[in-house]
Design an enzyme around this catalytic site. Structure first.
Site, mmCIF file in Angstrom:
data_model
loop_
_atom_site.group_PDB
_atom_site.id
_atom_site.type_symbol
_atom_site.label_atom_id
_atom_site.label_comp_id
_atom_site.label_asym_id
_atom_site.label_seq_id
_atom_site.Cartn_x
_atom_site.Cartn_y
_atom_site.Cartn_z
ATOM 1 N NE ARG A 235 -3.431 2.414 3.079
ATOM 2 C CZ ARG A 235 -3.000 3.471 4.161
ATOM 3 N NH1 ARG A 235 -1.772 3.490 4.667
ATOM 4 N NH2 ARG A 235 -2.828 4.218 4.026
ATOM 5 C CG HIS A 236 3.774 1.265 -2.151
ATOM 6 N ND1 HIS A 236 3.972 2.144 -3.224
ATOM 7 C CD2 HIS A 236 4.426 0.520 -1.505
ATOM 8 C CE1 HIS A 236 4.121 0.820 -3.885
ATOM 9 N NE2 HIS A 236 4.190 -0.144 -3.469
ATOM 10 N N PRO A 237 1.412 5.342 -2.736
ATOM 11 C CG PRO A 237 2.008 7.298 -2.726
ATOM 12 C CD PRO A 237 2.500 5.948 -2.470
#
Length: 385
Positions: A235-237
């Site tokens: 979960r991250h850009p």
């Protein structure tokens, strides 16, 4: 000092420094309250942080002390103490961030101030609830990020890390604003003030556990703590073919549209991803797929398709990008103000808007004791006890 807002007519005396208290009272000023900042000799310590003016007007101070009046008082001095007492007698709220015990020594505790003004609301923002073993300890944001679980939670099995903004200061300040407004509402019915305690530790533990308590919601626990989606290392850009985006598909419809846009529509029927429960159980696999799929598409056309399908996604901004963001420009988010010492400034406007009562437009943050002489004349001095 301000134009009308829903708190027009409310006077707040602020005795806090650095970030948490000043941030809270600045928001009250944006809602129309008159905020008188009582500064100790030498002023709020935040004045000196990254101060390029040489006049105690650093950027943090300038941003979170807008719309206030400044008076420099030494509460150990009988004359200055009598001026402070006169301010309290005419005020509605006193806000401070002194830990329990220190407030008594300084004479800003609720029992002392309520004897002067039974209608006064004292908002005490500090590290820990007064009745616990940590109650008398001081606290700053980094300390609170550590003890509240925030720092350890950032990296899972890795070494704890702080969020790169004073999160606990600002969230506790926001909670304090709500608490002060609730106390003002209650005073309309009871006619008397009260002490409002806003401890950082308890505030942040409740903030974190809202979605991270997991199996520990049951007593005894029925599973591990945590929320799989937000805790996934994937979960991250995400990188696109030519940039970066942030995206959060949540509903079944979101994911069906996303699978279609990324040219794998059959995944909407895959038992691993067909429901929110299944997606949560397989979130690492799903987000790993998403990372690879997004990297094959250019940002502009990807965002156009996602927005058309109502899938929440946006480009990733740097801090510098915010000042040229077209949405912030069109909504008038940044205000241009002229400071008599610091010169022209560009600062965030109030994000909250009130359709009938309006939102206050704030003057620039004051220089130290800029309003001291006028305030002494306005409120006078009472006889010291």
């Amino acid at each position: 000092m301000t134009r009308p807002g829903p708190l027009e007519g409310v006077t707040v005396i602020e005795l806090s420094n650095m970030l948490m208290g000043p941030y809270a009272t600045m928001m009250l000023a944006q809602m129309g309250a008159r905020v008188i900042k009582v500064e100790p000799p030498g002023g709020d310590i935040a004045r000196g942080i990254a101060d390029a003016t040489g006049h105690g007007l650093g950027p943090i101070y300038l941003n979170i002390n807008r719309g206030k009046e400044s008076i420099e008082l030494d509460l150990a001095d009988p004359g200055d103490r009598s001026t402070f007492h006169a301010l309290v007698e005419a005020a509605d709220v006193v806000a401070h961030n002194r830990p329990p015990g220190s407030d008594v020594r300084l004479g800003v505790d609720y029992p002392t101030l309520s004897r002067m003004n039974p209608r006064i609301i004292v908002c005490a923002m500090y590290g820990f609830g007064a009745d616990g073993p940590y109650g008398s300890l001081g606290a700053y944001d980094d300390v609170m990020q550590g003890i509240s679980g925030i720092a350890a939670h950032q990296t899972g099995d890795g070494p704890p890390q702080y969020v790169r903004t004073p999160l606990t200061d600002k969230i506790t300040g926001i909670v304090a604003v709500g608490a002060v407004n609730a106390a003002l509402y209650e005073r309309e019915r009871s006619g008397v003030g009260q002490l409002v305690e806003v401890p950082m530790f308890e505030t942040m533990v409740g903030f974190l556990l809202a979605e991270q308590q997991g199996g520990f919601i049951h007593n005894p626990p029925r599973g591990p703590a945590g929320y799989a989606r937000t805790n996934s290392p994937h979960r991250h850009p995400y990188a696109t073919a030519d940039g970066m985006i942030s995206i959060l598909a949540s509903t079944d419809a979101h994911w069906a549209a996303l699978f279609r846009i990324l040219r794998e529509p059959q995944l909407a029927e895959d038992p691993r991803f067909a429901s929110i429960r299944a997606r949560t159980e397989n979130i690492d696999e799903l987000y790993a797929w998403l990372k690879d799929a997004l990297a094959r598409h250019p940002t502009r056309s990807l965002l156009e398709q996602l927005h058309e399908a109502r899938v929440p996604a946006m480009r990733v901004n740097t801090i510098e990008d915010l000042f040229v963001d077209p949405h912030l420009a069109q909504t008038g988010f940044f205000e241009e103000v002229e400071h008599p010492v610091a010169g022209p400034l560009r600062q965030p406007a109030a994000p909250v808007r009130f359709s009938r009562s309006g939102s206050a437009s704030l003057d620039a943050a004051p220089s130290l004791d800029a309003d001291g002489q006028r305030l002494r004349q306005e409120f006078g001095r009472r006889e010291t006890a």
